[in-house]
Design an enzyme around this catalytic site. Structure first.
Site, PDB file in Angstrom:
ATOM      1  N   TYR A   1      -1.692  -1.363  10.529  1.00 30.39           N
ATOM      2  CA  TYR A   1      -1.609  -1.374   8.814  1.00 30.39           C
ATOM      3  C   TYR A   1      -0.488  -0.820   8.255  1.00 30.39           C
ATOM      4  O   TYR A   1       0.134  -1.591   7.599  1.00 30.39           O
ATOM      5  CB  TYR A   1      -2.841  -0.837   8.391  1.00 30.39           C
ATOM      6  CG  TYR A   1      -3.213  -0.885   7.052  1.00 30.39           C
ATOM      7  CD1 TYR A   1      -3.781  -1.929   6.487  1.00 30.39           C
ATOM      8  CD2 TYR A   1      -2.814   0.152   6.097  1.00 30.39           C
ATOM      9  CE1 TYR A   1      -4.094  -2.076   5.037  1.00 30.39           C
ATOM     10  CE2 TYR A   1      -3.056   0.153   4.658  1.00 30.39           C
ATOM     11  CZ  TYR A   1      -3.992  -1.265   4.365  1.00 30.39           C
ATOM     12  OH  TYR A   1      -4.067  -1.189   2.847  1.00 30.39           O
TER      13      TYR A   1
ATOM     14  N   SER B   1       0.645  -1.063   0.097  1.00 26.11           N
ATOM     15  CA  SER B   1       0.247  -0.094  -0.141  1.00 26.11           C
ATOM     16  C   SER B   1       0.975   1.307  -0.129  1.00 26.11           C
ATOM     17  O   SER B   1       2.033   1.044   0.489  1.00 26.11           O
ATOM     18  CB  SER B   1      -0.612  -0.017   1.337  1.00 26.11           C
ATOM     19  OG  SER B   1      -1.428   1.315   1.440  1.00 26.11           O
TER      20      SER B   1
HETATM   21  P1  NAD Z   1     -11.654  -5.960   0.358  1.00 22.26           P
HETATM   22  O1  NAD Z   1     -12.163  -6.008   1.737  1.00 22.26           O
HETATM   23  O2  NAD Z   1     -12.509  -5.667  -0.883  1.00 22.26           O
HETATM   24  O3  NAD Z   1     -11.299  -7.555   0.199  1.00 22.26           O
HETATM   25  C1  NAD Z   1     -10.635  -8.233   1.209  1.00 22.26           C
HETATM   26  C2  NAD Z   1     -10.385  -9.712   0.595  1.00 22.26           C
HETATM   27  O4  NAD Z   1      -9.645 -10.534   1.737  1.00 22.26           O
HETATM   28  C3  NAD Z   1     -11.709 -10.459   0.680  1.00 22.26           C
HETATM   29  O5  NAD Z   1     -11.636 -11.281  -0.573  1.00 22.26           O
HETATM   30  C4  NAD Z   1     -11.823 -11.302   2.036  1.00 22.26           C
HETATM   31  O6  NAD Z   1     -12.503 -12.570   1.870  1.00 22.26           O
HETATM   32  C5  NAD Z   1     -10.245 -11.488   2.114  1.00 22.26           C
HETATM   33  N1  NAD Z   1     -10.173 -11.730   3.460  1.00 22.26           N
HETATM   34  C6  NAD Z   1     -10.360 -11.132   4.740  1.00 22.26           C
HETATM   35  N2  NAD Z   1     -10.010 -11.679   5.790  1.00 22.26           N
HETATM   36  C7  NAD Z   1      -9.245 -13.094   5.253  1.00 22.26           C
HETATM   37  C8  NAD Z   1      -8.759 -14.073   6.144  1.00 22.26           C
HETATM   38  N3  NAD Z   1      -8.829 -13.884   7.529  1.00 22.26           N
HETATM   39  N4  NAD Z   1      -8.337 -14.948   5.561  1.00 22.26           N
HETATM   40  C9  NAD Z   1      -8.288 -15.049   3.944  1.00 22.26           C
HETATM   41  N5  NAD Z   1      -8.922 -14.108   3.451  1.00 22.26           N
HETATM   42  C10 NAD Z   1      -9.452 -13.012   3.762  1.00 22.26           C
HETATM   43  O7  NAD Z   1     -10.068  -5.176   0.450  1.00 22.26           O
HETATM   44  P2  NAD Z   1      -9.444  -4.308  -0.870  1.00 22.26           P
HETATM   45  O8  NAD Z   1      -9.517  -3.357  -0.793  1.00 22.26           O
HETATM   46  O9  NAD Z   1      -9.460  -5.311  -2.243  1.00 22.26           O
HETATM   47  O10 NAD Z   1      -7.794  -4.948  -0.340  1.00 22.26           O
HETATM   48  C11 NAD Z   1      -7.165  -5.904  -0.925  1.00 22.26           C
HETATM   49  C12 NAD Z   1      -5.653  -5.848  -0.619  1.00 22.26           C
HETATM   50  O11 NAD Z   1      -5.327  -4.391  -1.269  1.00 22.26           O
HETATM   51  C13 NAD Z   1      -5.618  -5.637   1.127  1.00 22.26           C
HETATM   52  O12 NAD Z   1      -4.332  -6.232   1.081  1.00 22.26           O
HETATM   53  C14 NAD Z   1      -5.206  -4.080   1.291  1.00 22.26           C
HETATM   54  O13 NAD Z   1      -4.653  -3.567   2.119  1.00 22.26           O
HETATM   55  C15 NAD Z   1      -4.739  -3.706   0.187  1.00 22.26           C
HETATM   56  N6  NAD Z   1      -4.868  -2.185  -0.633  1.00 22.26           N
HETATM   57  C16 NAD Z   1      -6.179  -1.851  -0.649  1.00 22.26           C
HETATM   58  C17 NAD Z   1      -6.363  -0.433  -0.870  1.00 22.26           C
HETATM   59  C18 NAD Z   1      -7.743   0.359  -1.084  1.00 22.26           C
HETATM   60  O14 NAD Z   1      -7.832   1.650  -1.208  1.00 22.26           O
HETATM   61  N7  NAD Z   1      -8.801  -0.593  -1.442  1.00 22.26           N
HETATM   62  C19 NAD Z   1      -5.207   0.587  -1.040  1.00 22.26           C
HETATM   63  C20 NAD Z   1      -3.903  -0.021  -0.838  1.00 22.26           C
HETATM   64  C21 NAD Z   1      -4.112  -1.259  -0.623  1.00 22.26           C
END
Ligand code: NAD
Length: 262
Positions: free
Chosen positions: A157, A144
């Site tokens: 985080y 991130s």
């Molecule tokens: P999201 O909440 O849409 O999806 C999260 C996913 O993780 C889901 O498929 C969920 O089932 C899975 N998950 C949650 N807990 C779990 C567990 N205990 N075991 C297995 N799977 C599990 O989130 P997102 O926004 O798509 O984020 C995905 C990645 O991208 C994360 O690592 C997040 O930190 C990173 N990220 C997101 C953003 C953003 O703005 N959305 C920005 C930077 C980084």
């Protein structure tokens, strides 16, 4: 990306948000897709159909909970059992919790460090011997902007995402002489359920609706004033997995609309 035909791609957290779009991009490149997430089998069945329609050369799902002991090892074993290999590992599953450090509970700290940092460590540890046996591998860690800079109230985080970049560099060095690469992607705000929670809190603090608050929410951090598209992250990963990515290792790629350029 015809060179990815039949490669086995395990994408954690691919039942939602960014992970799902990454899986769709790799499905379009004709990979065999191992989905993972905790939304349950009904959601997984629907998403599996989307993968097949996108062009996946095989699809399977594991509901392995990566916070639970043995979850990472079980997921690797299930992938190898289903497809006989693991060529691409995308460590994407992640959670967030926003609270000042003084009231940030130990439980929230532990859950975030476990899923966002320790699970990638365990998955890489168990996947590497399989990649080494095959003589090819691509590992991509979804860090991130918070792997590079901090924001208030995100102690766990920010710590986990910084750690994930350190892990990326270490694995890249340990695999450098082999046809295996390890890189990180550092997105800014992407419009997913994870960020919806933060938009809702921001809107509440301003006394306006979440929809109304979105422009100000993004503007606070992201100079482009637009969300990063999850499918663009998928396209970046397909590039890193292609032959063009052979010498790209140990790198962290920001996709953040200028957030970390400030
Ligand atoms: P999201 O909440 O849409 O999806 C999260 C996913 O993780 C889901 O498929 C969920 O089932 C899975 N998950 C949650 N807990 C779990 C567990 N205990 N075991 C297995 N799977 C599990 O989130 P997102 O926004 O798509 O984020 C995905 C990645 O991208 C994360 O690592 C997040 O930190 C990173 N990220 C997101 C953003 C953003 O703005 N959305 C920005 C930077 C980084």
């Amino acid at each position: 990306m015809s060179d990815l035909n039949n490669k086995v791609a395990l994408i954690t957290g691919s039942t939602s948000g960014i992970g799902k779009e990454i899986a769709l991009c790799l499905a379009a490149a004709k990979c065999k897709i191992m989905l993972n997430g905790i939304e349950g089998p009904d959601v997984a069945a629907l998403i599996s159909k989307e993968m097949t329609a996108a062009g996946a050369s095989g699809v399977s799902f594991s509901g392995a909970n990566l916070i639970e002991s043995g979850g990472a090892a079980n997921l690797i074993a299930a992938t190898e059992k289903q497809f006989g290999s693991i060529d691409i590992l995308v460590n994407n599953a992640g959670i967030q919790h926003v609270e000042p450090i003084e009231t940030f509970s130990d439980d929230n700290w532990d859950r975030i460090i476990e899923l966002d940092l320790s699970a990638p460590f365990r998955l890489i540890k168990h996947a590497l011997p399989i990649m080494r046996k095959n003589g090819w591998g691509r590992i991509i860690n979804i860090s991130s902007v918070h792997g590079l800079v901090a924001s208030v109230n995100k102690a766990a985080y920010v710590s986990a995402k910084h750690g994930l970049i350190g892990l990326t560099k270490t694995v890249a060095l340990e695999t450098a002489p082999e046809p295996i690469t390890c890189n990180a992607i550092c997105p800014g705000f992407v419009h997913t359920p994870l960020v919806d929670l933060q938009i809702a809190a921001f809107a509440k603090s301003k006394g306006i609706s979440p929809q109304e608050s979105i422009p100000a929410f993004i503007r606070e951090k992201q100079p482009s004033q637009a969300f990063v598209s999850p499918s663009d992250i998928g396209a970046m990963i397909a590039l890193l997995c292609s032959s063009a990515g052979a010498q790209i290792t140990g790198s962290s790629f920001t996709m953040d609309g200028g957030w970390t350029a400030q």
